[in-house]
Design a protein around this motif. Structure first.
Motif, mmCIF file in Angstrom:
data_model
loop_
_atom_site.group_PDB
_atom_site.id
_atom_site.type_symbol
_atom_site.label_atom_id
_atom_site.label_comp_id
_atom_site.label_asym_id
_atom_site.label_seq_id
_atom_site.Cartn_x
_atom_site.Cartn_y
_atom_site.Cartn_z
ATOM 1 N N ALA A 132 -15.382 -0.259 1.056
ATOM 2 C CA ALA A 132 -14.304 0.229 2.130
ATOM 3 C C ALA A 132 -13.063 -0.721 2.121
ATOM 4 C CB ALA A 132 -14.611 0.738 3.342
ATOM 5 N N ASN A 133 -13.497 -2.129 2.573
ATOM 6 C CA ASN A 133 -12.415 -3.063 2.761
ATOM 7 C C ASN A 133 -11.806 -3.307 1.508
ATOM 8 O OD1 ASN A 133 -13.199 -3.433 5.560
ATOM 9 N ND2 ASN A 133 -14.669 -4.844 5.146
ATOM 10 N N GLU A 134 -12.361 -3.266 0.343
ATOM 11 C CA GLU A 134 -11.745 -3.558 -0.890
ATOM 12 C C GLU A 134 -10.740 -2.340 -1.493
ATOM 13 O OE1 GLU A 134 -13.355 -3.656 -5.532
ATOM 14 O OE2 GLU A 134 -14.511 -4.725 -3.970
ATOM 15 N N ALA A 135 -11.238 -1.081 -0.882
ATOM 16 C CA ALA A 135 -10.307 -0.176 -1.067
ATOM 17 C C ALA A 135 -9.084 -0.282 -0.192
ATOM 18 C CB ALA A 135 -11.210 1.270 -0.887
ATOM 19 N N PHE A 136 -9.458 -0.604 1.120
ATOM 20 C CA PHE A 136 -8.317 -0.628 2.004
ATOM 21 C C PHE A 136 -7.213 -1.652 1.726
ATOM 22 C CE2 PHE A 136 -11.283 1.105 5.420
ATOM 23 C CZ PHE A 136 -11.214 2.333 4.995
ATOM 24 N N GLU A 137 -7.606 -2.736 0.860
ATOM 25 C CA GLU A 137 -6.910 -3.927 0.467
ATOM 26 C C GLU A 137 -6.090 -3.313 -0.552
ATOM 27 O OE1 GLU A 137 -8.829 -7.444 -0.468
ATOM 28 O OE2 GLU A 137 -9.839 -7.484 1.573
ATOM 29 N N SER A 138 -6.694 -2.658 -1.615
ATOM 30 C CA SER A 138 -5.965 -1.791 -2.558
ATOM 31 C C SER A 138 -4.838 -1.142 -2.184
ATOM 32 C CB SER A 138 -6.903 -1.339 -3.428
ATOM 33 O OG SER A 138 -7.694 -2.210 -4.133
ATOM 34 N N LEU A 139 -5.192 -0.308 -1.117
ATOM 35 C CA LEU A 139 -4.209 0.831 -0.741
ATOM 36 C C LEU A 139 -3.186 -0.229 -0.105
ATOM 37 C CD1 LEU A 139 -6.375 3.506 0.975
ATOM 38 C CD2 LEU A 139 -4.780 3.858 -0.877
ATOM 39 N N HIS A 140 -3.170 -1.199 0.739
ATOM 40 C CA HIS A 140 -2.269 -1.993 1.311
ATOM 41 C C HIS A 140 -1.197 -2.579 0.313
ATOM 42 C CE1 HIS A 140 -3.032 -1.929 5.757
ATOM 43 N NE2 HIS A 140 -4.351 -1.889 5.705
ATOM 44 N N ASP A 141 -1.717 -2.828 -0.880
ATOM 45 C CA ASP A 141 -1.154 -3.751 -1.812
ATOM 46 C C ASP A 141 -0.226 -2.471 -2.304
ATOM 47 O OD1 ASP A 141 -2.320 -6.064 -1.385
ATOM 48 O OD2 ASP A 141 -3.728 -5.939 -2.766
#
Length: 125
Positions: A99-108
């Motif tokens: 989830a944290n990796e996915a959230f970082e991708s969404l922020h980027d």
């Protein structure tokens, strides 16, 4: 009262309150069961769109992306012109480790295409 207007007994008031609360409870139960049995969808972030399941969203269609982590990781996509996130645009993240990796991708992705990515309570309709 005159001609019987406003002459309700306390039992009538409690019966109406019971019916209203029962209706809300049944609505929430149906909503929860629907989300329990909905097939999970995959999220794919492309250069110029986000694809979740069969739906694809371009940056100009999205007002904001909302991430809610309190009740389990959820992602909501609020389209432009909407006040709340539609139920069909709210997704639960199954794998909490990723989830944290996915959230970082969404922020980027949001920064790249000027789409606000908010971490807050998600209100759905």
């Amino acid at each position: 009262m005159i001609n019987g207007y406003g002459s309700y007994s306390i039992e009538d008031v409690f019966n109406w309150m019971f019916l209203i609360f029962s209706g809300f409870f049944l609505f929430e139960l149906a909503f929860a069961l629907t989300h329990l049995f909905v097939k999970s969808k995959t999220c794919k972030i492309d250069r110029d769109s986000i694809q979740i399941g069969e739906r694809s969203y371009k940056p100009e269609q999205i007002k904001s992306i909302i991430i809610e982590e309190y009740y389990g990781p959820h992602i909501g996509i609020k389209p432009k012109g909407k006040l709340l996130v539609p139920i069909m645009n709210a997704y639960r993240v199954q794998n909490k480790q990723e989830a944290n990796e996915a959230f970082e991708s969404l922020h980027d992705w949001g920064e790249k295409y000027n789409v606000p990515v908010l971490t807050q309570k998600m209100w759905m309709l």
